[in-house]
Design a protein around this motif. Structure first.
Motif, short mmCIF file in Angstrom:
data_model
loop_
_atom_site.label_atom_id
_atom_site.label_comp_id
_atom_site.label_asym_id
_atom_site.label_seq_id
_atom_site.Cartn_x
_atom_site.Cartn_y
_atom_site.Cartn_z
N PHE A 73 1.05 -1.29 -0.01
CA PHE A 73 -0.05 0.08 0.09
C PHE A 73 0.91 1.30 -0.10
O PHE A 73 0.58 2.17 -0.69
CB PHE A 73 -0.93 -0.01 0.88
N PHE A 74 1.80 1.25 0.83
CA PHE A 74 2.71 2.52 0.90
C PHE A 74 3.63 2.59 -0.07
O PHE A 74 3.92 3.76 -0.46
CB PHE A 74 3.24 2.75 2.31
N GLN A 75 4.12 1.50 -0.64
CA GLN A 75 5.17 1.57 -1.72
C GLN A 75 4.55 2.20 -2.92
O GLN A 75 4.99 2.76 -3.74
CB GLN A 75 5.39 0.01 -2.21
N ASN A 76 3.03 1.96 -3.13
CA ASN A 76 2.37 2.50 -4.34
C ASN A 76 2.32 4.08 -4.18
O ASN A 76 2.48 4.70 -5.12
CB ASN A 76 1.20 1.81 -4.46
N GLN A 77 2.07 4.39 -2.78
CA GLN A 77 1.98 5.88 -2.59
C GLN A 77 3.42 6.48 -2.76
O GLN A 77 3.29 7.61 -3.34
CB GLN A 77 1.58 6.10 -1.14
N VAL A 78 4.42 5.78 -2.48
CA VAL A 78 5.77 6.64 -2.58
C VAL A 78 6.25 6.68 -3.81
O VAL A 78 6.73 7.62 -4.41
CB VAL A 78 6.81 5.79 -1.74
N LYS A 79 5.93 5.89 -4.80
CA LYS A 79 5.99 5.47 -6.03
C LYS A 79 5.39 6.60 -6.98
O LYS A 79 5.87 7.46 -7.72
CB LYS A 79 5.91 4.15 -6.66
N GLU A 83 6.76 9.90 -8.80
CA GLU A 83 6.66 10.09 -10.25
C GLU A 83 5.87 11.64 -10.56
O GLU A 83 6.16 12.42 -11.38
CB GLU A 83 5.63 9.00 -10.71
N ASN A 84 5.13 12.17 -9.59
CA ASN A 84 4.44 13.32 -9.69
C ASN A 84 5.38 14.47 -9.06
O ASN A 84 4.90 15.80 -8.92
CB ASN A 84 3.02 13.17 -8.89
N GLY A 85 6.47 14.12 -8.26
CA GLY A 85 7.48 15.27 -7.73
C GLY A 85 6.93 15.94 -6.52
O GLY A 85 7.07 17.03 -6.33
N GLU A 86 5.99 15.08 -5.68
CA GLU A 86 5.59 15.55 -4.47
C GLU A 86 6.37 15.22 -3.28
O GLU A 86 7.10 14.46 -3.49
CB GLU A 86 3.98 14.95 -4.46
N ASP A 87 5.95 15.93 -2.28
CA ASP A 87 6.69 15.54 -1.02
C ASP A 87 6.11 14.22 -0.51
O ASP A 87 5.16 14.38 -0.17
CB ASP A 87 6.62 16.90 -0.19
N ILE A 92 1.90 10.72 1.75
CA ILE A 92 1.41 9.69 2.17
C ILE A 92 0.24 9.82 3.06
O ILE A 92 -0.17 10.69 3.93
CB ILE A 92 2.46 9.28 3.27
N ARG A 93 -0.85 8.92 2.54
CA ARG A 93 -2.19 9.00 3.05
C ARG A 93 -2.37 8.05 4.32
O ARG A 93 -1.70 6.96 4.26
CB ARG A 93 -3.45 8.53 2.26
#
Length: 528
Positions: A73-79, A83-87, A92-93
């Motif tokens: 779950f968190f791997q997908n969010q970090v990825k 990719e979007n250049g976000e902090d 992370i939700r």
């Protein structure tokens, strides 16, 4: 004084320097952290809401037991954030799962490196279900090695798995009936599709409410290798009953009534077993050829899963299921009820061990529509015997007839022969008289040349149940009912049998009756 004590303490510390926990903790922690795969950033904190309680776990803790539901779950969010250049901190939700937070507290301790020990059956199944639901491979493997918690007769038991995987006692009730708790770590929720699964299925702690907790506790004691004192036959029967229920075959063999001893006269070890407890896998035939019979031998037995060698078998048959019939030069045994079937199956196994050709009538195979093979199995359906099994009354046998010791007249001589019992000399086979001597002699109705009689006539008896001549010999009647008997099984050559060899019963110890009156005399009253 304080200063002196301080110096003493300081001198002691300087002379015996000891490493402090702080001096070794950083090194070991670095080693542990270095072994954790970097699936998620170790230093970052990831929020997980379980029910109403919020947990914050580091990337190192989540990565310590991965891949898992959390790491994916968190791997997908970090990825996606990369990719979007976000902090990552803001991208992370919180992961929300509607499960029990009390159970997840123990799971979080596991992720943080602590060993989690199941407390009881309910705790075990909750950890087990959630560990599989979250796909935590290390926790699943740990629980797979843990003891099994179950309830027997409304009492909690913790059973080490190695007790249930012993080759002699496995597969058993638990490995077959509670397969989900014995599944391999790779087989998560056997038969259940994980795709789209919102929550794991409800698992009830395993329980067997209809068995005795006290009896099961004794069985566990025996499985651990400790002896259990058998108080009486009822106690043994209850242990055996639950052994068969839980399918502990090796333990059952240890509990069945038996006696193993060394016979000095025969110079061999013997095992006494009831016919109902004989298993075909334990039967062997030990050849013992003689100058006159190169096919001679004895049936041996080793209890499966227990004995590492075979003993000479002494077979016990009771319940008044045996009748001896005396004929000219031979004695035959007829069996009744289920004993007849057991003897027939035993002879069939022995014939198989001797590599004898099969009989034309299938033993025990009940056909749908009559025919010869629809009849119950009998010894006559085997190549080793006729329906009436040949018997040898061994001269060393201990025989009680009508409640009194029975022995042949001194003039009679017993000898093994193909005919079973051969007789020579005169006199009468009789029981000891009240004076301690042997009856017969001049009162014998047979001359020295008279052969062993065959008649079917009923003999006259006096008030004591004995023949009119005062003797209890074979010459006075032609049938005995054996209340209980112990027999050796001898293999010998046969001249006119179905095959080249036959199996005969050699008497060891008999308790027999010659008439209904004798049976009634030994009948107990219900009141004692």
């Amino acid at each position: 004084m304080k200063h002196a004590m301080a110096n003493v303490g300081g001198a002691d510390q300087n002379s015996h320097p000891k490493p402090t926990p702080m001096s070794i903790q950083p090194s070991s922690s670095l080693q542990l952290v270095s072994k954790i795969p970097k699936i998620l950033p170790h230093e970052r904190v990831f929020p997980i809401q379980i029910g109403s309680e919020l947990f914050k776990l580091s990337g190192a803790s989540i990565s310590s037991d991965a891949p898992s539901y959390f790491s994916q779950f968190f791997q997908n969010q970090v990825k996606q954030a990369e990719e979007n250049g976000e902090d990552i901190s803001t991208a992370i939700r919180t992961l929300y799962i509607d499960r029990d937070p009390m159970t997840f507290r123990d799971i979080s301790l596991h992720l943080q490196g602590y060993h989690v020990q199941p407390r009881d059956a309910t705790h075990f199944v909750r950890l087990f279900a959630d560990a599989q639901f979250y796909s935590l491979p290390k926790l699943i493997s740990q629980l797979y090695e843990e003891s099994i918690f179950t309830s027997i007769g409304h009492r909690e038991f913790q059973i080490p798995r190695e007790l249930l995987t012993d080759p002699g006692n496995s597969p058993n009730f638990f490995s077959l009936g509670f397969a989900i708790f014995f599944s391999t770590p790779d087989d998560l929720f056997p038969g259940l599709d994980r795709e789209g699964l919102l929550r794991p299925p409800s698992i009830v702690p395993p329980s067997v409410p209809n068995r005795s907790a006290d009896t099961f506790a004794e069985l566990l004691h025996l499985l651990r290798g400790y002896p259990v004192s058998i108080r009486n036959e009822e106690h043994r029967a209850s242990l055996l009953r639950d052994c068969r229920y839980f399918n502990f075959k090796g333990l059952e063999q240890r509990l069945i009534p038996h006696s193993i001893s060394f016979n000095q006269a025969r110079q061999r070890e013997e095992i006494v077993l009831r016919i109902r407890d004989i298993l075909k896998s334990g039967i062997t035939v030990a050849t013992e050829p003689t100058p006159t019979d190169h096919l001679a031998g004895w049936v041996n037995y080793a209890r499966p899963f227990v004995d590492d060698r075979s003993y000479e078998l002494v077979l016990e048959i009771g319940e008044e299921c045996t009748r001896l019939q005396f004929g000219p030069g031979s004695v035959r045994a007829e069996f009744f009820r289920e004993v007849r079937t057991r003897v027939a199956k035993l002879f069939e196994v022995i014939a198989t061990k001797l590599n004898l050709p099969p009989t034309t009538q299938p033993l025990g195979l009940l056909m749908a529509k009559g025919g010869a093979s629809s009849q119950p199995p009998t010894p006559g359906n085997t190549p080793l015997s006729e329906d009436l099994v040949r018997v040898i009354l061994d001269p060393e046998a201990s025989i009680m007839l009508d409640g009194r010791p029975w022995a042949p007249d001194e003039e009679y001589q017993y000898a093994y022969s193909g005919a079973g019992l051969s007789v020579s000399g005169g006199g009468n086979m009789s029981a000891p008289s009240s004076a301690g001597g042997l009856g017969g002699g001049q009162d014998s109705p047979m001359s020295s040349s008279t052969p062993l009689p065959l008649g079917r006539k009923r003999r006259r008896v006096d008030s004591h149940g004995f023949g009119a001549s005062g003797s209890t010999g074979v010459s006075g009647f032609d049938e005995w009912i054996v209340r209980s008997g112990q027999w050796r099984l001898r293999i010998q050559g046969a001249k006119n049998g179905k095959a080249a060899v036959e199996c005969v019963l050699v008497a060891v110890k008999l308790d027999a009756m010659s008439s209904e009156q004798s049976r009634n005399a030994q009948r107990p009253f219900l009141g004692g």
